[in-house]
Write a protein that holds these residues in place. Sequence first.
Motif, PDB file in Angstrom:
ATOM      1  N   ASP A 279       0.830  -1.211   0.000  1.00 49.87           N
ATOM      2  CA  ASP A 279       0.000   0.000   0.000  1.00 49.87           C
ATOM      3  C   ASP A 279       0.862   1.259   0.000  1.00 49.87           C
ATOM      4  O   ASP A 279       0.566   2.232  -0.705  1.00 49.87           O
ATOM      5  CB  ASP A 279      -0.912  -0.002   1.234  1.00 49.87           C
ATOM      6  CG  ASP A 279      -2.005  -1.061   1.156  1.00 49.87           C
ATOM      7  OD1 ASP A 279      -2.334  -1.482   0.034  1.00 49.87           O
ATOM      8  OD2 ASP A 279      -2.508  -1.471   2.226  1.00 49.87           O
ATOM      9  N   LEU A 280       1.945   1.240   0.790  1.00 48.80           N
ATOM     10  CA  LEU A 280       2.854   2.396   0.833  1.00 48.80           C
ATOM     11  C   LEU A 280       3.555   2.591  -0.499  1.00 48.80           C
ATOM     12  O   LEU A 280       3.671   3.717  -0.994  1.00 48.80           O
ATOM     13  CB  LEU A 280       3.889   2.207   1.941  1.00 48.80           C
ATOM     14  CG  LEU A 280       3.458   2.570   3.359  1.00 48.80           C
ATOM     15  CD1 LEU A 280       4.518   2.132   4.367  1.00 48.80           C
ATOM     16  CD2 LEU A 280       3.201   4.067   3.487  1.00 48.80           C
ATOM     17  N   MET A 281       4.035   1.491  -1.099  1.00 43.08           N
ATOM     18  CA  MET A 281       4.733   1.577  -2.382  1.00 43.08           C
ATOM     19  C   MET A 281       3.807   2.125  -3.465  1.00 43.08           C
ATOM     20  O   MET A 281       4.195   2.967  -4.267  1.00 43.08           O
ATOM     21  CB  MET A 281       5.260   0.205  -2.785  1.00 43.08           C
ATOM     22  CG  MET A 281       6.386  -0.324  -1.905  1.00 43.08           C
ATOM     23  SD  MET A 281       7.879   0.688  -2.001  1.00 43.08           S
ATOM     24  CE  MET A 281       8.409   0.341  -3.671  1.00 43.08           C
ATOM     25  N   TYR A 301      -0.950   2.749   7.140  1.00 40.18           N
ATOM     26  CA  TYR A 301      -0.025   1.793   6.537  1.00 40.18           C
ATOM     27  C   TYR A 301       1.277   1.727   7.335  1.00 40.18           C
ATOM     28  O   TYR A 301       1.810   0.638   7.595  1.00 40.18           O
ATOM     29  CB  TYR A 301       0.293   2.172   5.084  1.00 40.18           C
ATOM     30  CG  TYR A 301      -0.903   2.348   4.184  1.00 40.18           C
ATOM     31  CD1 TYR A 301      -2.077   1.624   4.397  1.00 40.18           C
ATOM     32  CD2 TYR A 301      -0.870   3.227   3.102  1.00 40.18           C
ATOM     33  CE1 TYR A 301      -3.173   1.777   3.562  1.00 40.18           C
ATOM     34  CE2 TYR A 301      -1.949   3.384   2.257  1.00 40.18           C
ATOM     35  CZ  TYR A 301      -3.101   2.667   2.493  1.00 40.18           C
ATOM     36  OH  TYR A 301      -4.179   2.832   1.658  1.00 40.18           O
ATOM     37  N   VAL A 302       1.797   2.899   7.732  1.00 38.26           N
ATOM     38  CA  VAL A 302       3.031   2.957   8.512  1.00 38.26           C
ATOM     39  C   VAL A 302       2.819   2.290   9.864  1.00 38.26           C
ATOM     40  O   VAL A 302       3.651   1.502  10.336  1.00 38.26           O
ATOM     41  CB  VAL A 302       3.502   4.417   8.691  1.00 38.26           C
ATOM     42  CG1 VAL A 302       4.693   4.488   9.651  1.00 38.26           C
ATOM     43  CG2 VAL A 302       3.877   5.034   7.349  1.00 38.26           C
ATOM     44  N   SER A 307       3.666  -2.261  13.504  1.00 33.89           N
ATOM     45  CA  SER A 307       2.942  -3.142  14.417  1.00 33.89           C
ATOM     46  C   SER A 307       3.217  -4.612  14.099  1.00 33.89           C
ATOM     47  O   SER A 307       3.290  -5.452  15.007  1.00 33.89           O
ATOM     48  CB  SER A 307       1.448  -2.858  14.335  1.00 33.89           C
ATOM     49  OG  SER A 307       0.732  -3.665  15.243  1.00 33.89           O
ATOM     50  N   LYS A 308       3.371  -4.936  12.812  1.00 31.46           N
ATOM     51  CA  LYS A 308       3.654  -6.321  12.418  1.00 31.46           C
ATOM     52  C   LYS A 308       5.123  -6.678  12.653  1.00 31.46           C
ATOM     53  O   LYS A 308       5.470  -7.859  12.739  1.00 31.46           O
ATOM     54  CB  LYS A 308       3.314  -6.509  10.931  1.00 31.46           C
ATOM     55  CG  LYS A 308       1.836  -6.387  10.593  1.00 31.46           C
ATOM     56  CD  LYS A 308       1.043  -7.543  11.180  1.00 31.46           C
ATOM     57  CE  LYS A 308      -0.421  -7.480  10.779  1.00 31.46           C
ATOM     58  NZ  LYS A 308      -0.645  -7.757   9.361  1.00 31.46           N
ATOM     59  N   GLY A 309       6.016  -5.659  12.744  1.00 34.56           N
ATOM     60  CA  GLY A 309       7.427  -5.916  12.994  1.00 34.56           C
ATOM     61  C   GLY A 309       8.217  -6.181  11.723  1.00 34.56           C
ATOM     62  O   GLY A 309       7.670  -6.652  10.724  1.00 34.56           O
ATOM     63  N   PHE A 310       9.520  -5.872  11.755  1.00 34.10           N
ATOM     64  CA  PHE A 310      10.433  -6.159  10.646  1.00 34.10           C
ATOM     65  C   PHE A 310      11.860  -5.995  11.156  1.00 34.10           C
ATOM     66  O   PHE A 310      12.088  -5.627  12.312  1.00 34.10           O
ATOM     67  CB  PHE A 310      10.179  -5.231   9.453  1.00 34.10           C
ATOM     68  CG  PHE A 310      10.342  -3.765   9.741  1.00 34.10           C
ATOM     69  CD1 PHE A 310      11.564  -3.132   9.578  1.00 34.10           C
ATOM     70  CD2 PHE A 310       9.251  -2.996  10.169  1.00 34.10           C
ATOM     71  CE1 PHE A 310      11.715  -1.782   9.849  1.00 34.10           C
ATOM     72  CE2 PHE A 310       9.399  -1.654  10.441  1.00 34.10           C
ATOM     73  CZ  PHE A 310      10.629  -1.033  10.275  1.00 34.10           C
ATOM     74  N   TYR A 311      12.834  -6.296  10.293  1.00 35.20           N
ATOM     75  CA  TYR A 311      14.231  -6.133  10.701  1.00 35.20           C
ATOM     76  C   TYR A 311      15.092  -5.663   9.541  1.00 35.20           C
ATOM     77  O   TYR A 311      14.750  -5.856   8.364  1.00 35.20           O
ATOM     78  CB  TYR A 311      14.802  -7.445  11.270  1.00 35.20           C
ATOM     79  CG  TYR A 311      15.049  -8.523  10.231  1.00 35.20           C
ATOM     80  CD1 TYR A 311      16.248  -8.584   9.518  1.00 35.20           C
ATOM     81  CD2 TYR A 311      14.089  -9.505   9.963  1.00 35.20           C
ATOM     82  CE1 TYR A 311      16.475  -9.566   8.570  1.00 35.20           C
ATOM     83  CE2 TYR A 311      14.305 -10.490   9.023  1.00 35.20           C
ATOM     84  CZ  TYR A 311      15.504 -10.525   8.325  1.00 35.20           C
ATOM     85  OH  TYR A 311      15.733 -11.498   7.387  1.00 35.20           O
ATOM     86  N   VAL A 341       3.167   4.200  16.050  1.00 34.07           N
ATOM     87  CA  VAL A 341       4.443   4.926  15.975  1.00 34.07           C
ATOM     88  C   VAL A 341       4.267   6.331  15.397  1.00 34.07           C
ATOM     89  O   VAL A 341       5.068   7.229  15.686  1.00 34.07           O
ATOM     90  CB  VAL A 341       5.484   4.147  15.138  1.00 34.07           C
ATOM     91  CG1 VAL A 341       5.814   2.818  15.791  1.00 34.07           C
ATOM     92  CG2 VAL A 341       5.011   3.949  13.700  1.00 34.07           C
ATOM     93  N   THR A 342       3.241   6.547  14.592  1.00 32.65           N
ATOM     94  CA  THR A 342       3.041   7.890  14.030  1.00 32.65           C
ATOM     95  C   THR A 342       2.564   8.873  15.095  1.00 32.65           C
ATOM     96  O   THR A 342       2.778  10.078  14.966  1.00 32.65           O
ATOM     97  CB  THR A 342       2.027   7.848  12.869  1.00 32.65           C
ATOM     98  OG1 THR A 342       0.798   7.281  13.329  1.00 32.65           O
ATOM     99  CG2 THR A 342       2.570   7.029  11.706  1.00 32.65           C
ATOM    100  N   HIS A 343       1.902   8.380  16.147  1.00 31.52           N
ATOM    101  CA  HIS A 343       1.463   9.248  17.234  1.00 31.52           C
ATOM    102  C   HIS A 343       2.558   9.425  18.291  1.00 31.52           C
ATOM    103  O   HIS A 343       2.629  10.455  18.956  1.00 31.52           O
ATOM    104  CB  HIS A 343       0.196   8.679  17.905  1.00 31.52           C
ATOM    105  CG  HIS A 343      -0.994   8.686  17.008  1.00 31.52           C
ATOM    106  ND1 HIS A 343      -1.366   7.601  16.238  1.00 31.52           N
ATOM    107  CD2 HIS A 343      -1.906   9.656  16.736  1.00 31.52           C
ATOM    108  CE1 HIS A 343      -2.443   7.894  15.544  1.00 31.52           C
ATOM    109  NE2 HIS A 343      -2.809   9.142  15.826  1.00 31.52           N
ATOM    110  N   ASN A 344       3.404   8.425  18.429  1.00 28.14           N
ATOM    111  CA  ASN A 344       4.463   8.470  19.439  1.00 28.14           C
ATOM    112  C   ASN A 344       5.731   7.822  18.874  1.00 28.14           C
ATOM    113  O   ASN A 344       6.041   6.663  19.196  1.00 28.14           O
ATOM    114  CB  ASN A 344       4.005   7.756  20.716  1.00 28.14           C
ATOM    115  CG  ASN A 344       5.062   7.822  21.816  1.00 28.14           C
ATOM    116  OD1 ASN A 344       5.950   8.678  21.785  1.00 28.14           O
ATOM    117  ND2 ASN A 344       4.963   6.910  22.777  1.00 28.14           N
TER     118      ASN A 344
END
Length: 430
Positions: A279-281, A301-302, A307-311, A341-344
């Motif tokens: 969606d972001l792309m 989307y962000v 929330s789903k996590g990544f590395y 994360v967009t709010h904090n």
Amino acid sequence: MSRLKVYGAVGGAVALVLIWPLAVGKIGQDAITKLVDNANSSAVSAKVVSYDRGYLSSVVKTEFTVKDPALIQQLKADDIPTSFYVTSDITHGLYSLTAHSKLDDSSKLPLTMDSTTQLNGSTKYKIDLGNWQVTSNNSKEKFTVSTSPSYLSGSIAMSGEATYKLNVPSIELDFASKEKLLISNLTGEGQGKRESGFWLGSHTLKVGKVNADDEKGNSVFSLEGAQYKFNSKLTEKQTRVESHNVLSVEKVKTTDGGNVTDLVFDATLGDIDKQSFGDLMALFQNNQELSQADLEKAIPYVNTLFSKGFYLSIDDFSMKVGEGKFKSDWKFTIPAGTDNVTHNPAVIMTALKGHINSDFSNELVKEYPFMKQTIDGALASKMVQQTQDGYELKAKIEQGNVVFEGGQKIPLMSLFLSGMIQQQSHNHAH
């Protein structure tokens, strides 16, 4: 009666043979029209202007128009058209169509394409570029680009799966100042498919040599044996994306005597949520400049992505500098459950986990004395340990801190703020 059946069968066969080229032409037109439609992107639009379908052959005219504002501005400055018309002469075969295509104004760009399209829409192609030279009309710094005969070949299936091979023996840029840049033996190959706004598959690009000369003809920079490998795939039941990138260079030389060999940068971005990433792309690719509404649309989307996590892991970042050696590996993980994360944004600092390992050889520190003072300070604060071969830095990232092996602990937020202050000081200085 049996003779009538034979006559009927023969008549039917003859009729089929007679109408078959027409059927091939119609099926081919549908397939080619779909291929052109699929060529549309955020940077270039493509459309069929006319399709003159005949019995055994057809003539198709297609228009390609550049949409990217920055590229349009550059093309206009260099007196290069922003729209190109391509004429294709097509022959109707038994099971396929063959086409020879060329630009209507081939004097400015000697580009041709030969292709074969099957009735199911799958296409094989080869694009040839002859000797080409173009001069920039940029008043600030005029330059000329010259290329030797080059080609791009490959295939495109109706499913979207594509392959390609690229070969460009040389590209030369000659500037009005007499400076020169030469790129030799550029090759590439790849296969894959665009899905949900990103590429799944692999690419390999190689450059034999890059050399830059000053106005006196002296080499100021050279690079040999560069290679970039990219591989992207779906993992975890096709719901996550993993992207692996490896850049390697055999040798780099600069005018100040710098000599770097065996450079490797091996990085992986993994466990990315496919849906939110796609969606972001799509949002970024469909909009050259993001409006406030676009940014607000990107927020969920962000949030989902984090929330789903990544590395992000740097599995190998190493090089030889003169007689010295440097080697490092890092890993940064955003755990699942890092919400809102967009709010904090500060929640990223406390959630982030990972490690940093780096090794500097004694020879490297001797070659660059300015490093000695920094390393001595790091030794005193137990952030760096001395080894038989040089120095090593080992640290873990946990609970919002960088924790060094020697016990020293530094808050991530303080490092972030320090970096921001240094960047602002640098910008003001310039």
